[in-house]
Design an enzyme around this catalytic site. Structure first.
Site, mmCIF file in Angstrom:
data_model
loop_
_atom_site.group_PDB
_atom_site.id
_atom_site.type_symbol
_atom_site.label_atom_id
_atom_site.label_comp_id
_atom_site.label_asym_id
_atom_site.label_seq_id
_atom_site.Cartn_x
_atom_site.Cartn_y
_atom_site.Cartn_z
ATOM 1 C CD GLU A 1 10.660 -12.064 -6.904
ATOM 2 O OE1 GLU A 1 11.879 -12.010 -6.843
ATOM 3 O OE2 GLU A 1 9.928 -11.504 -6.071
ATOM 4 C CE LYS B 1 14.710 -12.092 -7.869
ATOM 5 N NZ LYS B 1 15.384 -11.733 -6.677
ATOM 6 C CG ASN C 1 0.105 2.379 3.694
ATOM 7 O OD1 ASN C 1 -0.919 2.311 3.022
ATOM 8 N ND2 ASN C 1 1.245 2.852 3.229
ATOM 9 N N GLY C 2 -1.021 -0.675 6.839
ATOM 10 C CA GLY C 2 -0.829 -1.455 8.063
ATOM 11 C C GLY C 2 -2.016 -2.358 8.308
ATOM 12 C CD1 TRP D 1 0.042 -6.043 -3.153
ATOM 13 C CD2 TRP D 1 0.058 -6.652 -0.995
ATOM 14 N NE1 TRP D 1 0.613 -7.285 -3.067
ATOM 15 C CE2 TRP D 1 0.629 -7.690 -1.764
ATOM 16 C CE3 TRP D 1 -0.034 -6.813 0.387
ATOM 17 C CZ2 TRP D 1 1.114 -8.864 -1.207
ATOM 18 C CZ3 TRP D 1 0.442 -7.992 0.951
ATOM 19 C CH2 TRP D 1 1.009 -8.994 0.154
ATOM 20 C CB CYS E 1 -0.878 0.020 1.239
ATOM 21 S SG CYS E 1 -1.903 -1.428 1.406
ATOM 22 C CG HIS F 1 19.608 -37.385 0.882
ATOM 23 N ND1 HIS F 1 19.932 -38.583 1.472
ATOM 24 C CD2 HIS F 1 20.783 -36.750 0.666
ATOM 25 C CE1 HIS F 1 21.249 -38.660 1.625
ATOM 26 N NE2 HIS F 1 21.785 -37.557 1.136
ATOM 27 C CE LYS G 1 12.099 -3.206 -5.055
ATOM 28 N NZ LYS G 1 12.887 -4.391 -5.484
ATOM 29 N NE ARG H 1 4.904 1.622 -1.147
ATOM 30 C CZ ARG H 1 5.507 1.951 -0.006
ATOM 31 N NH1 ARG H 1 6.536 2.739 -0.007
ATOM 32 N NH2 ARG H 1 5.057 1.494 1.144
ATOM 33 C CD GLU I 1 17.885 -13.708 -5.202
ATOM 34 O OE1 GLU I 1 17.294 -14.067 -4.180
ATOM 35 O OE2 GLU I 1 17.560 -12.703 -5.861
#
Ligand code: M6R
Length: 611
Positions: A491, A488, A98-99, A73, A2, A507, A606, A27, A484
């Site tokens: 996402e 990438k 926001n929150g 968001w 947000c 295993h 973001k 964001r 990583e």
């Protein structure tokens, strides 16, 4: 996540609110809205699902000089117009938030008894009704907000306007970032200074518990005790240049290619002739490092992966290092050894779990706290004893690229500073440090060389675009690099990608291998290369298709089952930085083929400012 923008001025602020929201688009959000007090002293509310451009389309006939705007968001309640902010009550008050309000169910029950109708599924709506309730009982807007926030449990950054006091904008913060931008006979609020680039360079950061009363020509701030307080006026260095695509098709691609410059700038002023300097970590760095016997690193997502690589460096240098995901760290008991430096890593400096972990750590007896961060104005920076900035420049693509590699470089510098205390008096460097420093100086050129693999990676990406699953393999410090790489790919291309330490294959995950499961491996020429080769043979023997980024001297060659892309030989300590680059490019080009929204992948934000 947000975003908030608000303004109070002597002119129409709609263009500023819309522009500010557009600047916060990076964001991540799913709906947007604004409310202004119009020329008839009525609240005009506009909201829409989707992009800010849709909101702009329904604001053509709106104008006003005081207002708040928001990109949402979704957390409580699906993305829908009625759940978008601002929320209003009795057409009197409008709130952006926001929150998360944790006691929203209790407040909602109470407000229903009081007769407030609910039009959304959000936790935010209770805030606006509560403010309205207090105003109906005779309070002014400031008093009503002050009283309301005392009744909230949870986190909030709030912007509030009311038609009863049309020249007033109220801001309040606890746990979610909020800034006041200062203009010339106009003032603003924003959750992120980048929203205000064209209208304000001077700003103040609200601290937790602060409430601000803002008019076009005054700002008064009250702390959580109600006392009037002054907050430092800071100057923002953000500029539009950083937010332009500059000929690239996506911010992610631009940011991948900016890594040469980002790493050059991160190293600038931090290397002596043959040593890493300590002062860039802060004035008290030397004293704090002298006391440091071990390291605890906390981070989330990509920043956590950087920490996981660094663990190999710290322990190679004889420094005990423990690495943990912030959201796990927060909810368990800890045994803290004397002399442990608590390190947080965050691109944004606003990740709520990392911030909360730091606050918790401060109560647990760590020697000191150090933050590795990319955003000078952020909460994490302000809350830490020491800070070192990754000078990556603004990162807009949701998928972190240049922030990750600059974090790695910074962590390597930190590990070297602490290593000096292991090998001697803590002040003098040795030939090994001098060698790593020389390698760091050549790193930008080596990154350029890795970027030159792009054409071959474009060809490789065609083998992935129609796949649903992939496996990434690495060993040692390159295991977190594989993690990583998988993060990438998942996402931005939405292809399921899992990473394994290659020794773990037999295993379990070997059962997954078939020709529809491409296996990506990173194979630098280190002491684990021969072990890795055996692991790759295990894949080939089961009909798996391999895509390997391998040191040019590794002896690995392409054949019908295996595609090898050769990476120029590189020093072992900086190899993780170099091997990151082809994995970023692979994800980018696979996503490009799949046509996904690369810079704003679905469901992601973001900056993750909620738990
Ligand atoms: O701003 P931070 O570094 O604290 O963010 C942590 C994660 O949310 C972030 O790294 C996330 O995993 C990235 N989108 C990954 O590319």
């Amino acid at each position: 996540m947000c975003g908030i923008v608000g303004a109070v001025a002597n002119r129409d602020i709609i263009p500023t609110l819309i522009d500010g929201l557009k600047r916060l688009e990076y964001r991540g959000y799913d709906s947007a809205g604004l409310a202004v007090v119009d020329s008839h002293n009525e609240l005009d509310l506009r909201r829409s699902v989707g992009r800010v451009a849709s909101l702009e389309g329904i604001c053509e006939s709106v104008s006003g000089m005081t207002g708040v705007a928001h990109t949402r968001w979704a957390t409580h309640g699906r993305p829908a117009e009625n759940n978008a902010h601002p929320h209003t009550s009795s057409s009197q008050v409008a709130v952006v938030h926001n929150g998360i309000i944790e006691n929203h169910n209790e407040l909602r029950a109470l407000q229903k008894e009081q007769g407030f109708p609910f039009s959304s599924e959000t936790d935010t709506e209770v805030i606006v009704h509560q403010i309205d309730w207090h105003m109906q009982k005779g309070m002014g807007l400031l008093e009503a907000v002050k009283t309301t926030v005392k009744e909230l449990d949870g986190a909030y950054g709030l912007g509030v306007v009311s038609k009863q006091e049309p020249d007033l904008l109220i801001a309040a913060r606890s746990g979610s970032p909020l800034l006041i931008g200062l203009g010339d006979s106009e003032n603003f609020i924003a959750s992120d200074m980048s929203a205000l680039i064209p209208v304000s360079q001077k700003y103040m950061v609200l601290e937790d518990g602060d409430i601000a009363k803002i008019t076009s020509d005054s700002v008064e701030i009250f702390d959580q005790t109600g006392a009037a307080v002054e907050r430092e006026v800071l100057i923002s260095t953000l500029s539009d240049e950083e937010t332009e695509l500059g000929g690239f098709s996506h911010y992610m691609k631009k940011e991948i290619h900016e890594q040469t410059r980002a790493i050059t700038e991160t190293l600038e002023g931090r290397l002596g002739a043959d040593s890493v300097l300590e002062l860039p970590f802060g004035d008290s760095a030397r004293e704090i490092f002298d006391k440091t016997k071990e390291i605890k690193i906390i981070a989330c997502g990509t920043s956590y992966n950087a920490a996981s690589v660094a663990r190999y460096w710290f322990e190679e240098f004889g420094i005990k290092c423990d690495v943990e995901i912030a959201s796990e760290y927060r909810y368990r008991k800890h045994v803290v050894n004397e002399g442990t430096l608590f390190v947080t890593i965050s691109q944004s400096g606003e990740t709520l779990d990392t911030m909360a972990a730091l606050e918790m750590a401060k109560t647990l007896g760590y020697t000191n706290t150090l933050c590795i961060c990319n955003v000078p104005e952020s909460s994490l920076v302000r809350a830490s004893d020491l800070t070192i900035f990754t000078h990556a420049g603004r990162e807009i693509g949701v998928a972190s690229t240049k922030a990750f590699t600059t974090q790695l470089v910074t962590l390597l510098m930190l590990a070297i500073c602490l290593r000096r205390r292991r090998i001697g008096d803590g002040r003098t460097s040795d030939s090994m440090e001098a060698e790593i420093v020389q390698e760091l100086r050549t790193l930008p050129q080596q990154i350029e060389n890795a970027l030159d693999l792009e054409d071959d990676i474009i060809a490789m990406s065609k083998h992935f675009a129609d796949k649903h699953h992939t496996l990434f393999l690495g060993r040692g410090a390159h295991y977190p690099i594989a993690v990583e790489g998988a993060l990438k790919l998942k996402e931005i291309s939405y292809i399921h990608a899992e990473a394994y330490a290659a020794g773990e294959l037999k295993h379990g995950p070997l059962a997954l291998i078939d020709e529809d499961m491409p296996v990506v491996a990173v194979a630098p020429n280190d002491e684990l290369l021969e072990k890795l080769k055996s692991n790759l043979e295990e894949v080939r023997a089961r009909g798996g298709k391999l895509y390997v980024f391998a040191d040019a001297n590794s002896g690995l060659e392409s054949d019908d089952e295996t595609m090898v892309l050769k990476v120029a030989p590189v020093n072992n300590y900086i190899a993780p930085v170099i091997y990151t680059i082809p994995l970023q490019l692979l994800s980018y080009h696979v996503a490009l083929l799949k046509g996904t929204d690369i810079d704003k992948p679905r469901n992601l934000a973001k900056s993750v400012t909620v738990e």
